[in-house]
Design a protein around this motif. Structure first.
Motif, PDB file in Angstrom:
ATOM      1  N   ARG A  16     -26.875  35.321  32.799  1.00  0.00           N
ATOM      2  CA  ARG A  16     -27.419  33.960  32.705  1.00  0.00           C
ATOM      3  C   ARG A  16     -26.728  33.168  31.609  1.00  0.00           C
ATOM      4  O   ARG A  16     -26.410  32.002  31.772  1.00  0.00           O
ATOM      5  N   GLY A  17     -26.496  33.798  30.472  1.00  0.00           N
ATOM      6  CA  GLY A  17     -25.822  33.116  29.376  1.00  0.00           C
ATOM      7  C   GLY A  17     -24.390  32.754  29.708  1.00  0.00           C
ATOM      8  O   GLY A  17     -23.938  31.643  29.436  1.00  0.00           O
ATOM      9  N   LEU A  18     -23.663  33.692  30.301  1.00  0.00           N
ATOM     10  CA  LEU A  18     -22.269  33.417  30.650  1.00  0.00           C
ATOM     11  C   LEU A  18     -22.144  32.313  31.696  1.00  0.00           C
ATOM     12  O   LEU A  18     -21.177  31.559  31.700  1.00  0.00           O
ATOM     13  N   LEU A  19     -23.129  32.214  32.580  1.00  0.00           N
ATOM     14  CA  LEU A  19     -23.118  31.166  33.598  1.00  0.00           C
ATOM     15  C   LEU A  19     -23.677  29.843  33.085  1.00  0.00           C
ATOM     16  O   LEU A  19     -23.637  28.839  33.787  1.00  0.00           O
ATOM     17  N   GLY A  20     -24.238  29.836  31.870  1.00  0.00           N
ATOM     18  CA  GLY A  20     -24.810  28.608  31.305  1.00  0.00           C
ATOM     19  C   GLY A  20     -26.138  28.247  31.927  1.00  0.00           C
ATOM     20  O   GLY A  20     -26.518  27.078  31.965  1.00  0.00           O
ATOM     21  N   ARG A  21     -26.856  29.248  32.409  1.00  0.00           N
ATOM     22  CA  ARG A  21     -28.159  29.022  33.041  1.00  0.00           C
ATOM     23  C   ARG A  21     -29.290  29.255  32.050  1.00  0.00           C
ATOM     24  O   ARG A  21     -29.109  29.890  31.021  1.00  0.00           O
ATOM     25  N   CYS A  22     -30.452  28.764  32.393  1.00  0.00           N
ATOM     26  CA  CYS A  22     -31.639  28.937  31.566  1.00  0.00           C
ATOM     27  C   CYS A  22     -31.908  30.427  31.359  1.00  0.00           C
ATOM     28  O   CYS A  22     -31.894  31.192  32.322  1.00  0.00           O
ATOM     29  N   PRO A  23     -32.143  30.853  30.112  1.00  0.00           N
ATOM     30  CA  PRO A  23     -32.379  32.275  29.879  1.00  0.00           C
ATOM     31  C   PRO A  23     -33.701  32.791  30.454  1.00  0.00           C
ATOM     32  O   PRO A  23     -33.838  33.978  30.680  1.00  0.00           O
ATOM     33  N   ARG A  24     -34.650  31.894  30.728  1.00  0.00           N
ATOM     34  CA  ARG A  24     -35.930  32.340  31.282  1.00  0.00           C
ATOM     35  C   ARG A  24     -35.883  32.426  32.802  1.00  0.00           C
ATOM     36  O   ARG A  24     -36.168  33.466  33.373  1.00  0.00           O
ATOM     37  N   GLY A  26     -33.175  31.295  34.943  1.00  0.00           N
ATOM     38  CA  GLY A  26     -31.866  31.508  35.555  1.00  0.00           C
ATOM     39  C   GLY A  26     -31.468  30.426  36.531  1.00  0.00           C
ATOM     40  O   GLY A  26     -30.422  30.506  37.169  1.00  0.00           O
ATOM     41  N   GLN A  27     -32.277  29.383  36.678  1.00  0.00           N
ATOM     42  CA  GLN A  27     -32.004  28.331  37.658  1.00  0.00           C
ATOM     43  C   GLN A  27     -31.410  27.080  37.022  1.00  0.00           C
ATOM     44  O   GLN A  27     -30.383  26.600  37.452  1.00  0.00           O
ATOM     45  N   GLY A  28     -32.083  26.544  36.027  1.00  0.00           N
ATOM     46  CA  GLY A  28     -31.646  25.294  35.412  1.00  0.00           C
ATOM     47  C   GLY A  28     -30.429  25.491  34.517  1.00  0.00           C
ATOM     48  O   GLY A  28     -30.162  26.581  34.023  1.00  0.00           O
ATOM     49  N   SER A  29     -29.706  24.419  34.302  1.00  0.00           N
ATOM     50  CA  SER A  29     -28.538  24.457  33.436  1.00  0.00           C
ATOM     51  C   SER A  29     -28.964  24.343  31.974  1.00  0.00           C
ATOM     52  O   SER A  29     -29.888  23.618  31.638  1.00  0.00           O
ATOM     53  N   MET A  30     -28.284  25.072  31.119  1.00  0.00           N
ATOM     54  CA  MET A  30     -28.578  25.039  29.695  1.00  0.00           C
ATOM     55  C   MET A  30     -27.858  23.874  29.005  1.00  0.00           C
ATOM     56  O   MET A  30     -28.305  23.394  27.977  1.00  0.00           O
ATOM     57  N   PHE A  31     -26.760  23.405  29.597  1.00  0.00           N
ATOM     58  CA  PHE A  31     -25.907  22.422  28.938  1.00  0.00           C
ATOM     59  C   PHE A  31     -25.981  21.060  29.599  1.00  0.00           C
ATOM     60  O   PHE A  31     -26.061  20.932  30.814  1.00  0.00           O
ATOM     61  N   ARG A  38     -29.273  20.891  26.546  1.00  0.00           N
ATOM     62  CA  ARG A  38     -30.368  20.050  27.015  1.00  0.00           C
ATOM     63  C   ARG A  38     -31.568  20.269  26.101  1.00  0.00           C
ATOM     64  O   ARG A  38     -31.648  21.276  25.404  1.00  0.00           O
ATOM     65  N   GLU A  39     -32.511  19.343  26.127  1.00  0.00           N
ATOM     66  CA  GLU A  39     -33.730  19.531  25.343  1.00  0.00           C
ATOM     67  C   GLU A  39     -34.614  20.598  25.961  1.00  0.00           C
ATOM     68  O   GLU A  39     -35.263  21.356  25.258  1.00  0.00           O
TER      69      GLU A  39
END
Length: 131
Positions: A16-24, A26-31, A38-39
């Motif tokens: 999830r981290g390597l893909l830049g996805r939400c750590p909880r 796994g769907q939403g983008s982190m960036f 993102r907030e």
């Protein structure tokens, strides 16, 4: 949930981290941008206020990328002995490539691991030794 689904790609915090996805979820983008967080997650509304990767991603990328570039540059110098202008032409683009491309993935990985391990600032607890 069977054992394979438990460890399927996208379920592990590393993936999830390597893909830049939400750590909880796994769907939403982190960036929001290249490195701007993102907030909150657009899918599960996880607040990314806990995330503080600091200079960690840059340090890892610079150390690993720098070691690779220096090794290859020294090897090239010993074997081929090219002129200095060719060194500049070869290594400047490689330095940009090995530092900028993995930077977002490493930042996402460190934030996902912070979430997974519930990392937080250290706090001192006072003990009552007067008993």
């Amino acid at each position: 949930m069977n054992e394979f689904q438990k460890f399927a790609p996208g379920r592990l915090p590393i993936v999830r981290g390597l893909l830049g996805r939400c750590p909880r979820c796994g769907q939403g983008s982190m960036f929001r941008g290249f490195l701007n967080l993102r907030e909150r997650c657009e899918s599960c509304a996880l607040d990314f206020g806990f995330a503080d990767a600091g200079d960690g991603p840059a340090v890892f990328v610079i150390m690993i990328g720098g070691a690779v570039v220096v090794f290859v540059a020294l090897l090239t110098e010993v074997v081929f002995q090219p002129p200095f202008w060719l060194h500049a032409a070869l290594w400047l683009p490689l330095i940009l490539t090995v530092t900028l491309l993995p930077l977002r993935m490493v930042k996402g990985l460190l934030i996902a691991l912070q979430y997974h391990h519930r990392a937080a600032e250290g706090r001192l607890e006072r003990r009552n030794d007067s008993q």
